[in-house]
Design a protein around this motif. Structure first.
Motif, PDB file in Angstrom:
ATOM      1  N   ILE A 192       0.845  -1.181   0.000  1.00 31.18           N
ATOM      2  CA  ILE A 192       0.000   0.000   0.000  1.00 31.18           C
ATOM      3  C   ILE A 192       0.889   1.242   0.000  1.00 31.18           C
ATOM      4  CG2 ILE A 192      -0.204   0.015   2.527  1.00 31.18           C
ATOM      5  CD1 ILE A 192      -3.079   1.091   2.099  1.00 31.18           C
ATOM      6  N   ALA A 193       0.535   2.236  -0.788  1.00 31.22           N
ATOM      7  CA  ALA A 193       1.338   3.453  -0.910  1.00 31.22           C
ATOM      8  C   ALA A 193       1.316   4.236   0.399  1.00 31.22           C
ATOM      9  CB  ALA A 193       0.801   4.319  -2.040  1.00 31.22           C
ATOM     10  N   PRO A 194       2.406   4.918   0.732  1.00 35.49           N
ATOM     11  CA  PRO A 194       2.462   5.691   1.982  1.00 35.49           C
ATOM     12  C   PRO A 194       1.310   6.676   2.151  1.00 35.49           C
ATOM     13  CG  PRO A 194       4.655   5.519   1.031  1.00 35.49           C
ATOM     14  CD  PRO A 194       3.706   4.928   0.023  1.00 35.49           C
ATOM     15  N   LYS A 195       0.838   7.261   1.054  1.00 35.62           N
ATOM     16  CA  LYS A 195      -0.243   8.253   1.154  1.00 35.62           C
ATOM     17  C   LYS A 195      -1.549   7.640   1.656  1.00 35.62           C
ATOM     18  CE  LYS A 195      -1.681   7.774  -3.701  1.00 35.62           C
ATOM     19  NZ  LYS A 195      -2.998   7.206  -3.408  1.00 35.62           N
ATOM     20  N   ASP A 196      -1.684   6.327   1.535  1.00 37.86           N
ATOM     21  CA  ASP A 196      -2.916   5.653   1.948  1.00 37.86           C
ATOM     22  C   ASP A 196      -2.852   5.094   3.376  1.00 37.86           C
ATOM     23  OD1 ASP A 196      -4.135   6.053  -0.572  1.00 37.86           O
ATOM     24  OD2 ASP A 196      -3.046   4.330  -1.386  1.00 37.86           O
ATOM     25  N   ILE A 197      -1.690   5.174   3.992  1.00 41.36           N
ATOM     26  CA  ILE A 197      -1.522   4.579   5.320  1.00 41.36           C
ATOM     27  C   ILE A 197      -2.320   5.306   6.407  1.00 41.36           C
ATOM     28  CG2 ILE A 197       0.171   4.109   7.145  1.00 41.36           C
ATOM     29  CD1 ILE A 197       2.139   3.298   4.983  1.00 41.36           C
ATOM     30  N   PRO A 198      -2.414   6.643   6.396  1.00 40.05           N
ATOM     31  CA  PRO A 198      -3.194   7.299   7.462  1.00 40.05           C
ATOM     32  C   PRO A 198      -4.631   6.795   7.565  1.00 40.05           C
ATOM     33  CG  PRO A 198      -1.851   8.919   6.328  1.00 40.05           C
ATOM     34  CD  PRO A 198      -1.716   7.642   5.559  1.00 40.05           C
ATOM     35  N   LYS A 199      -5.321   6.658   6.440  1.00 36.85           N
ATOM     36  CA  LYS A 199      -6.694   6.145   6.471  1.00 36.85           C
ATOM     37  C   LYS A 199      -6.731   4.700   6.948  1.00 36.85           C
ATOM     38  CE  LYS A 199      -8.897   9.089   2.978  1.00 36.85           C
ATOM     39  NZ  LYS A 199      -9.800   9.746   3.976  1.00 36.85           N
ATOM     40  N   LEU A 200      -5.740   3.933   6.559  1.00 42.30           N
ATOM     41  CA  LEU A 200      -5.692   2.527   6.954  1.00 42.30           C
ATOM     42  C   LEU A 200      -5.534   2.394   8.470  1.00 42.30           C
ATOM     43  CD1 LEU A 200      -5.744  -0.221   5.475  1.00 42.30           C
ATOM     44  CD2 LEU A 200      -3.253  -0.230   5.626  1.00 42.30           C
ATOM     45  N   ILE A 201      -4.637   3.182   9.031  1.00 41.07           N
ATOM     46  CA  ILE A 201      -4.450   3.154  10.482  1.00 41.07           C
ATOM     47  C   ILE A 201      -5.728   3.584  11.196  1.00 41.07           C
ATOM     48  CG2 ILE A 201      -3.268   4.347  12.383  1.00 41.07           C
ATOM     49  CD1 ILE A 201      -0.706   4.207  10.702  1.00 41.07           C
ATOM     50  N   ALA A 202      -6.372   4.631  10.688  1.00 42.03           N
ATOM     51  CA  ALA A 202      -7.593   5.143  11.328  1.00 42.03           C
ATOM     52  C   ALA A 202      -8.707   4.108  11.349  1.00 42.03           C
ATOM     53  CB  ALA A 202      -8.057   6.405  10.612  1.00 42.03           C
ATOM     54  N   SER A 203      -8.708   3.207  10.374  1.00 38.58           N
ATOM     55  CA  SER A 203      -9.799   2.231  10.265  1.00 38.58           C
ATOM     56  C   SER A 203      -9.534   0.942  11.039  1.00 38.58           C
ATOM     57  CB  SER A 203     -10.051   1.889   8.793  1.00 38.58           C
ATOM     58  OG  SER A 203      -8.932   1.218   8.231  1.00 38.58           O
ATOM     59  N   HIS A 204      -8.391   0.873  11.740  1.00 41.78           N
ATOM     60  CA  HIS A 204      -8.064  -0.306  12.536  1.00 41.78           C
ATOM     61  C   HIS A 204      -7.981   0.059  14.017  1.00 41.78           C
ATOM     62  CE1 HIS A 204      -7.178  -1.866   8.561  1.00 41.78           C
ATOM     63  NE2 HIS A 204      -7.134  -3.082   9.078  1.00 41.78           N
ATOM     64  N   ASP A 205      -7.889  -0.944  14.861  1.00 39.86           N
ATOM     65  CA  ASP A 205      -7.922  -0.718  16.308  1.00 39.86           C
ATOM     66  C   ASP A 205      -6.579  -0.900  16.997  1.00 39.86           C
ATOM     67  OD1 ASP A 205     -11.023  -0.545  16.808  1.00 39.86           O
ATOM     68  OD2 ASP A 205     -10.710  -2.245  15.458  1.00 39.86           O
ATOM     69  N   ILE A 206      -5.724  -1.750  16.444  1.00 42.68           N
ATOM     70  CA  ILE A 206      -4.429  -2.061  17.066  1.00 42.68           C
ATOM     71  C   ILE A 206      -3.402  -2.267  15.956  1.00 42.68           C
ATOM     72  CG2 ILE A 206      -3.131  -3.663  18.542  1.00 42.68           C
ATOM     73  CD1 ILE A 206      -5.902  -4.606  19.649  1.00 42.68           C
TER      74      ILE A 206
END
Length: 417
Positions: free
Chosen positions: A302-316
């Motif tokens: 996954i591209a670095p630009k997409d990581i913030p949303k990915l982290i926000a959508s997970h719990d741990i």
């Protein structure tokens, strides 16, 4: 003040967090009125010179495009020669005040040129490669404590499962030519140390290793990586009804995903594990997950630009690296996004995660401990939230752009004085 950074790779051709952090530091210096240039490698149809967000980039080096492959690593062997050839010409052309070697592989070339020309030079220490020819600081799966000799390196190498980012296959493991080449390359890095006026280790773990190799602690200043914390903090975060675990580390055994898969086997608490990355061992890890019956989904890089949303959508966030990471960028990003982190108690992660306050630190190879830590956070939503809040506060206190740039500028001025 004019700073010339030298980095084997540089965005948009980053190969890890080190290049992203180099660009972040360059942009932050520009904001402070500092002129910043970068000497890096050229790929595909790159322009020989370009400007990105105020940073002038000179793409004049040649290196391997795929550091995860044996061929790519062999091609990288010429980067020192490339720097020795191109750096003096660029210095004569743009006349910087100081040269900053931004990654380990650039150090021998920068050291040689700086010594010959007499220009001040500083070095960023962002990888175990500065202290271990294998680039892992592991001996038979355990964190090494003492400096290497050729004999101790050969012994360590023949027992190692990985060499840097690639598997230590039999034709590498038992090949004396490989031992000699790797040790020779690393020896050039080690012998470059005296040419640098100051060092920027990115964690106290890296700082301690510099001291072990004879560098005075007074010549070192811990300089954490700059991370765009606001990018992660502004994402709308939420808690999932079924807690979602996030793994972002690539499909290589040294990144530790097999330990997580084994730790989840038989766990009674509901969860979903999402894995993201690239690597040749993806199929083997999928097979391991299938055989253990865990609830895991495997995704591509996954591209670095997409990581913030990915982290926000997970719990741990789980960060099970088996090697002493320089710092652990992903853990800081998760903390900035108010997410708790379960990480290996090794290397720079000890600077990042505070056990029992912002997350949990676990012995890297102890499956039972990983299982207990994951279970602890899966069953306690309040603790997840408490850890996440404390993690965000810590991220902004230690890893803010203002604090890091202020530290870098103070050392630049001291070196130039």
């Amino acid at each position: 003040m004019h700073i010339l950074m030298v980095s084997e790779y540089f965005p948009p051709h980053e190969k890890g967090g080190g290049e992203l952090s180099a660009f972040a530091l360059a942009k932050a210096l520009v904001k402070q009125g500092i002129r910043v240039s970068v000497l890096t490698s050229r790929f595909h149809n790159d322009a020989a010179q370009r400007t990105q967000e105020g940073v002038t980039i000179y793409a004049r080096l040649t290196t391997g495009a795929t550091p995860d492959s044996l061929q790519g690593n062999l091609q990288r062997g010429k980067v020192t020669h490339e720097i020795v050839r191109e750096l003096p010409k660029l210095i004569a052309e743009i006349k910087p005040d100081l040269v900053h070697a931004m990654n380990i592989t650039s150090m021998p070339g920068v050291a040689k040129v700086a010594h010959e020309i007499g220009i001040p030079a500083v070095a960023h220490i962002n990888s175990p490669l500065a202290f271990d020819p294998k680039g892992t600081l592991l001996d038979d799966g355990k964190e090494r404590q003492a400096p290497y000799t050729f004999g101790s390196f050969v012994s360590s190498f023949t027992h190692a499962k990985e060499v840097g980012r690639i598997k230590n296959k039999w034709f590498l493991r038992w090949n004396p030519i490989v031992w000699t080449v790797l040790y020779h390359r690393w020896n050039a890095i080690k012998h470059s140390f005296p040419a640098f006026t100051h060092f920027f280790p990115i964690s106290t773990a890296m700082q301690d290793w510099l001291v072990k190799y004879g560098v005075s602690k007074q010549k070192t200043t811990v300089l954490y990586n700059i991370i765009p914390l606001d990018t992660f903090a502004k994402e709308k975060t939420f808690a999932n009804k079924t807690p979602k675990l996030l793994y972002l580390g690539g499909y290589a055994r040294y990144k530790g995903l097999p330990v997580i898969i084994e730790a989840l086997e038989g766990l009674k608490e509901p969860y979903v594990l999402d894995c993201y990355g690239a690597g040749e061992e993806k199929a083997a890890m999928q097979e391991q997950a299938t055989q253990t019956g865990i609830n895991a989904q495997f995704h591509d890089y996954i591209a670095p630009k997409d990581i913030p949303k990915l982290i926000a959508s997970h719990d741990i966030l789980v960060f099970p690296s088996q090697v002493p990471e320089g710092l652990g960028r992903l853990a800081i990003e998760a903390m900035a996004g108010s997410k708790p982190v379960i990480a290996s108690d090794i290397g720079g992660m000890r600077d990042t995660v505070v056990h029992g306050k912002t997350g949990l630190l676990v012995p890297p190879t102890e499956v039972a401990a990983w299982s207990a830590a994951i279970s602890e956070l899966l069953t306690n939503a309040k603790k997840r939230k408490t850890f996440g809040t404390a993690g965000k506060k810590r991220a902004f206190a230690l890893f803010s752009e203002y604090t890091i740039v202020k530290t870098a500028l103070a050392i630049y001025e001291k070196v130039l004085a």
